[in-house]
Design a protein around this motif. Sequence first.
Motif, mmCIF file in Angstrom:
data_model
loop_
_atom_site.group_PDB
_atom_site.id
_atom_site.type_symbol
_atom_site.label_atom_id
_atom_site.label_comp_id
_atom_site.label_asym_id
_atom_site.label_seq_id
_atom_site.Cartn_x
_atom_site.Cartn_y
_atom_site.Cartn_z
ATOM 1 N N GLN A 1 5.811 -12.723 2.354
ATOM 2 C CA GLN A 1 5.834 -13.685 1.390
ATOM 3 C C GLN A 1 5.463 -13.022 0.127
ATOM 4 O OE1 GLN A 1 3.150 -16.610 2.440
ATOM 5 N NE2 GLN A 1 1.416 -15.301 2.194
ATOM 6 N N GLY A 2 5.713 -13.508 -1.129
ATOM 7 C CA GLY A 2 5.281 -13.067 -2.443
ATOM 8 C C GLY A 2 6.663 -12.301 -3.033
ATOM 9 N N GLY B 1 3.692 -5.301 -6.895
ATOM 10 C CA GLY B 1 3.816 -6.756 -6.715
ATOM 11 C C GLY B 1 2.884 -7.461 -5.863
ATOM 12 N N ASP B 2 3.025 -8.772 -5.442
ATOM 13 C CA ASP B 2 2.101 -9.223 -4.629
ATOM 14 C C ASP B 2 2.552 -9.684 -3.168
ATOM 15 O OD1 ASP B 2 3.957 -11.116 -5.312
ATOM 16 O OD2 ASP B 2 2.547 -12.813 -6.149
ATOM 17 N N ALA B 3 3.495 -8.926 -2.793
ATOM 18 C CA ALA B 3 4.104 -8.972 -1.358
ATOM 19 C C ALA B 3 3.219 -8.892 -0.266
ATOM 20 C CB ALA B 3 5.302 -7.925 -1.230
ATOM 21 N N SER C 1 0.844 -1.123 -0.136
ATOM 22 C CA SER C 1 -0.199 -0.097 -0.083
ATOM 23 C C SER C 1 0.915 1.144 0.120
ATOM 24 C CB SER C 1 -0.909 -0.170 1.491
ATOM 25 O OG SER C 1 -1.560 1.058 1.267
ATOM 26 N N PRO C 2 0.786 2.129 -1.007
ATOM 27 C CA PRO C 2 -0.198 2.015 -2.078
ATOM 28 C C PRO C 2 0.387 0.956 -3.111
ATOM 29 C CG PRO C 2 1.148 4.090 -2.333
ATOM 30 C CD PRO C 2 1.357 3.560 -1.024
ATOM 31 N N THR D 1 12.166 -8.096 -10.462
ATOM 32 C CA THR D 1 11.259 -8.848 -9.626
ATOM 33 C C THR D 1 12.341 -9.670 -8.562
ATOM 34 O OG1 THR D 1 9.395 -9.050 -11.281
ATOM 35 C CG2 THR D 1 9.419 -10.450 -9.253
ATOM 36 N N GLU D 2 11.770 -9.460 -7.243
ATOM 37 C CA GLU D 2 12.652 -10.244 -6.206
ATOM 38 C C GLU D 2 11.594 -10.672 -5.238
ATOM 39 O OE1 GLU D 2 15.801 -11.925 -4.882
ATOM 40 O OE2 GLU D 2 16.139 -10.630 -6.911
ATOM 41 N N ASP D 3 12.008 -11.873 -4.841
ATOM 42 C CA ASP D 3 11.073 -12.631 -3.427
ATOM 43 C C ASP D 3 11.268 -11.689 -2.330
ATOM 44 O OD1 ASP D 3 11.422 -14.517 -1.216
ATOM 45 O OD2 ASP D 3 9.777 -15.394 -2.711
#
Length: 190
Positions: free
Chosen positions: A96-97, A163-165, A54-55, A123-125
């Motif tokens: 996670q994500g 991302g989806d973190a 967020s955001p 992209t990174e975990d």
Amino acid sequence: MRKGKGYRLLARGWLWAGLLLGVAACSAPFNYEINVLNFADLSGTFTVGQGGISPNPKTVGPVEIRYTPDPRVNLTGVALDYKVCFASETPGASFQGSVVYTAYLGGDAGTLFLEANKLAEGTEDVSDLSAGGVCVEGQAQATAAQVQALQRGTFYVGARISGDATSNQEATVRYRTERFPLRLSRTVRP
């Protein structure tokens, strides 16, 4: 004999004139670097919770960069070498994500974040965010339109973090841009 000497001198003169014209028509390549971090601090924070980032996306910039291009110089290419690191500022948070870092470069602040101005993406975990952090880094080549924007002497850079973190609790994540130089390949007429 005298006629032969004059002919040789004339031929030698034309040879030098031809060489000088040939050198003048050639371009001498050289590189120049614009370190965007000398113009702006591309660091800050965003939050990550059970609902994600967020955001989302977190927008950084646009940052205006001005320099004085030499009119004798032709810009032939631009390469970016970037490194952005992320770390949690919230003890006990687990993640996670993944996080996605997208860099943009363009000639207009209002349209900077259009797809056509995308310069690089990585992209990174994020599972190691609370254990020292993670970094997104890479290199990219500018498009012809982006090179043209730099040739004018005023251009804009920015980034989006998405991302989806997710996190088990609301956590503050700090991002710090460690590297953001633009390497300009140029040719100059002697």
